[in-house]
Each structure stands twice: as C-alpha cells, then as structure tokens.
Design a protein around this motif. Sequence first.
Motif, PDB file in Angstrom:
ATOM      1  N   PRO A 115     -10.416  -8.170 -61.092  1.00  0.00           N
ATOM      2  CA  PRO A 115     -11.263  -8.237 -62.280  1.00  0.00           C
ATOM      3  C   PRO A 115     -12.356  -9.297 -62.129  1.00  0.00           C
ATOM      4  CG  PRO A 115      -9.068  -9.103 -62.747  1.00  0.00           C
ATOM      5  CD  PRO A 115      -9.054  -8.586 -61.341  1.00  0.00           C
ATOM      6  N   ALA A 116     -13.346  -9.226 -63.001  1.00  0.00           N
ATOM      7  CA  ALA A 116     -14.475 -10.153 -62.947  1.00  0.00           C
ATOM      8  C   ALA A 116     -14.003 -11.603 -63.065  1.00  0.00           C
ATOM      9  CB  ALA A 116     -15.457  -9.828 -64.072  1.00  0.00           C
ATOM     10  N   LEU A 117     -14.615 -12.459 -62.279  1.00  0.00           N
ATOM     11  CA  LEU A 117     -14.338 -13.893 -62.326  1.00  0.00           C
ATOM     12  C   LEU A 117     -15.634 -14.635 -62.633  1.00  0.00           C
ATOM     13  CD1 LEU A 117     -12.108 -14.284 -59.130  1.00  0.00           C
ATOM     14  CD2 LEU A 117     -11.351 -14.485 -61.497  1.00  0.00           C
ATOM     15  N   ALA A 118     -15.519 -15.742 -63.359  1.00  0.00           N
ATOM     16  CA  ALA A 118     -16.685 -16.590 -63.637  1.00  0.00           C
ATOM     17  C   ALA A 118     -17.108 -17.296 -62.357  1.00  0.00           C
ATOM     18  CB  ALA A 118     -16.328 -17.616 -64.711  1.00  0.00           C
ATOM     19  N   ALA A 119     -18.368 -17.693 -62.314  1.00  0.00           N
ATOM     20  CA  ALA A 119     -18.872 -18.437 -61.159  1.00  0.00           C
ATOM     21  C   ALA A 119     -18.034 -19.693 -60.955  1.00  0.00           C
ATOM     22  CB  ALA A 119     -20.336 -18.802 -61.366  1.00  0.00           C
ATOM     23  N   GLY A 120     -17.741 -19.987 -59.710  1.00  0.00           N
ATOM     24  CA  GLY A 120     -16.955 -21.175 -59.394  1.00  0.00           C
ATOM     25  C   GLY A 120     -16.358 -21.085 -58.013  1.00  0.00           C
ATOM     26  N   GLU A 121     -15.592 -22.105 -57.659  1.00  0.00           N
ATOM     27  CA  GLU A 121     -14.927 -22.147 -56.360  1.00  0.00           C
ATOM     28  C   GLU A 121     -13.435 -21.987 -56.577  1.00  0.00           C
ATOM     29  OE1 GLU A 121     -16.101 -25.509 -54.001  1.00  0.00           O
ATOM     30  OE2 GLU A 121     -18.222 -25.117 -54.361  1.00  0.00           O
ATOM     31  N   TYR A 122     -12.838 -21.033 -55.881  1.00  0.00           N
ATOM     32  CA  TYR A 122     -11.438 -20.698 -56.004  1.00  0.00           C
ATOM     33  C   TYR A 122     -10.799 -20.758 -54.617  1.00  0.00           C
ATOM     34  CZ  TYR A 122     -13.204 -18.845 -60.446  1.00  0.00           C
ATOM     35  OH  TYR A 122     -13.810 -18.699 -61.666  1.00  0.00           O
ATOM     36  N   HIS A 123      -9.555 -20.319 -54.557  1.00  0.00           N
ATOM     37  CA  HIS A 123      -8.822 -20.329 -53.296  1.00  0.00           C
ATOM     38  C   HIS A 123      -8.093 -18.996 -53.151  1.00  0.00           C
ATOM     39  CE1 HIS A 123      -6.734 -22.257 -49.950  1.00  0.00           C
ATOM     40  NE2 HIS A 123      -5.631 -21.695 -50.378  1.00  0.00           N
ATOM     41  N   PHE A 124      -8.131 -18.397 -51.948  1.00  0.00           N
ATOM     42  CA  PHE A 124      -7.361 -17.174 -51.728  1.00  0.00           C
ATOM     43  C   PHE A 124      -6.292 -17.425 -50.678  1.00  0.00           C
ATOM     44  CE2 PHE A 124     -10.632 -16.511 -48.428  1.00  0.00           C
ATOM     45  CZ  PHE A 124      -9.902 -16.011 -47.366  1.00  0.00           C
ATOM     46  N   ARG A 125      -5.232 -16.604 -50.741  1.00  0.00           N
ATOM     47  CA  ARG A 125      -4.172 -16.730 -49.751  1.00  0.00           C
ATOM     48  C   ARG A 125      -3.270 -15.508 -49.777  1.00  0.00           C
ATOM     49  NH1 ARG A 125      -1.783 -21.295 -53.265  1.00  0.00           N
ATOM     50  NH2 ARG A 125      -0.174 -20.275 -54.510  1.00  0.00           N
ATOM     51  N   CYS A 126      -2.478 -15.404 -48.734  1.00  0.00           N
ATOM     52  CA  CYS A 126      -1.366 -14.461 -48.688  1.00  0.00           C
ATOM     53  C   CYS A 126      -0.172 -15.248 -49.211  1.00  0.00           C
ATOM     54  CB  CYS A 126      -1.116 -13.990 -47.253  1.00  0.00           C
ATOM     55  SG  CYS A 126       0.463 -13.130 -47.030  1.00  0.00           S
ATOM     56  N   ASP A 127       0.447 -14.755 -50.271  1.00  0.00           N
ATOM     57  CA  ASP A 127       1.567 -15.489 -50.864  1.00  0.00           C
ATOM     58  C   ASP A 127       2.780 -15.555 -49.949  1.00  0.00           C
ATOM     59  OD1 ASP A 127       0.390 -16.218 -53.337  1.00  0.00           O
ATOM     60  OD2 ASP A 127       0.612 -14.146 -54.018  1.00  0.00           O
ATOM     61  N   ILE A 128       2.889 -14.641 -49.017  1.00  0.00           N
ATOM     62  CA  ILE A 128       4.034 -14.613 -48.107  1.00  0.00           C
ATOM     63  C   ILE A 128       3.867 -15.649 -46.992  1.00  0.00           C
ATOM     64  CG2 ILE A 128       5.378 -13.141 -46.542  1.00  0.00           C
ATOM     65  CD1 ILE A 128       4.184 -10.777 -48.329  1.00  0.00           C
ATOM     66  N   HIS A 129       2.626 -15.865 -46.574  1.00  0.00           N
ATOM     67  CA  HIS A 129       2.307 -16.820 -45.497  1.00  0.00           C
ATOM     68  C   HIS A 129       1.189 -17.758 -45.969  1.00  0.00           C
ATOM     69  CE1 HIS A 129       3.604 -12.969 -43.612  1.00  0.00           C
ATOM     70  NE2 HIS A 129       4.462 -13.787 -43.035  1.00  0.00           N
ATOM     71  N   PRO A 130       1.422 -18.561 -47.018  1.00  0.00           N
ATOM     72  CA  PRO A 130       0.347 -19.331 -47.631  1.00  0.00           C
ATOM     73  C   PRO A 130      -0.271 -20.418 -46.754  1.00  0.00           C
ATOM     74  CG  PRO A 130       2.454 -19.989 -48.558  1.00  0.00           C
ATOM     75  CD  PRO A 130       2.710 -18.790 -47.680  1.00  0.00           C
ATOM     76  N   ARG A 131       0.483 -20.968 -45.834  1.00  0.00           N
ATOM     77  CA  ARG A 131      -0.080 -22.035 -44.983  1.00  0.00           C
ATOM     78  C   ARG A 131      -0.961 -21.480 -43.876  1.00  0.00           C
ATOM     79  NH1 ARG A 131       4.020 -27.034 -44.488  1.00  0.00           N
ATOM     80  NH2 ARG A 131       4.456 -27.178 -46.703  1.00  0.00           N
ATOM     81  N   GLN A 132      -0.596 -20.328 -43.329  1.00  0.00           N
ATOM     82  CA  GLN A 132      -1.357 -19.760 -42.220  1.00  0.00           C
ATOM     83  C   GLN A 132      -2.526 -18.897 -42.702  1.00  0.00           C
ATOM     84  OE1 GLN A 132       1.998 -19.323 -42.749  1.00  0.00           O
ATOM     85  NE2 GLN A 132       3.094 -19.145 -40.836  1.00  0.00           N
TER      86      GLN A 132
END
Length: 140
Positions: A115-132
Amino acid sequence: MNLKRSLAAPTFAFSLCFMAAACGGDDKSAAPTPTPSVSESSPCVLGALTLVAKDIDFDKSCLIAPANQPITITMDNKDAGIPHNFAIYPDLRSSAALFKGENVLGPVVKAYKVPALAAGEYHFRCDIHPRQMQGDFVVE
C-alpha cells in the motif's frame, strides 16, 4: 690492529644506517587501498522495484519507491527449498511491520502489493533471515 678497530666501528655504523633506511622507509605507495562500501558500489536509485534472493542474500541493499501510491515489489527467490519474504519497517530495530509479505519457498517469483507509504526513509528485510537480507527503503 688499531687500524682495523678504527675502521670497523664506522663501517658497522654505516651498515646499520643503510639497513634501517632500506627496511623502514616512508613509502606511502605501499599503504593499503580502502575498498568501497556497499553504498558506494550499489547506489540507491529509482528504478524497477525488484529483488533477487539468492544464497540467502538480496541483490540490492537499497530501493526507492514513489510516495503516496501503491507499489509492487517483485521478489525472485532463487534459493531452492528456502523460504524468504519481503517486509517494510519504520527502521532497522522496529518489530512492527508497515508491510509484511507472505513467506515463499524458492524457486518462485512473488509480486508483493504494497500500500501507499508517505515520503520517508524505511527499512526492508526478509523476516526469516533479517541479518543477511536487509536494506534501506526510500520513499520520495
């Protein structure tokens, strides 16, 4: 014999000076060259919102998406028999997802409708392998 002693000391001193100069030079050309960081070698640019998951790693560490409109993130999971997902969080340490896509077992291509997100800085990841498997998600 005295002549030998008088010549031996200066010769020995000269040898020490010569060896010190040869071993301990001030040659700055031998300094190691720093390697570029991931952000320098893979700049975050607006483009196709696609990720390839391979060897428990994403091929990108940064994505840019347009603000205030729904988007589609396409993830190509090339890891046979290994599940991955795509999720967006407010920041690196957050546990409350703004978007959490379903886990998919590779190999498979999955389109996530975000869904639409407001302008800004976020973070994405794979929840199964969040560090890699993670990166910056910039919305502008």
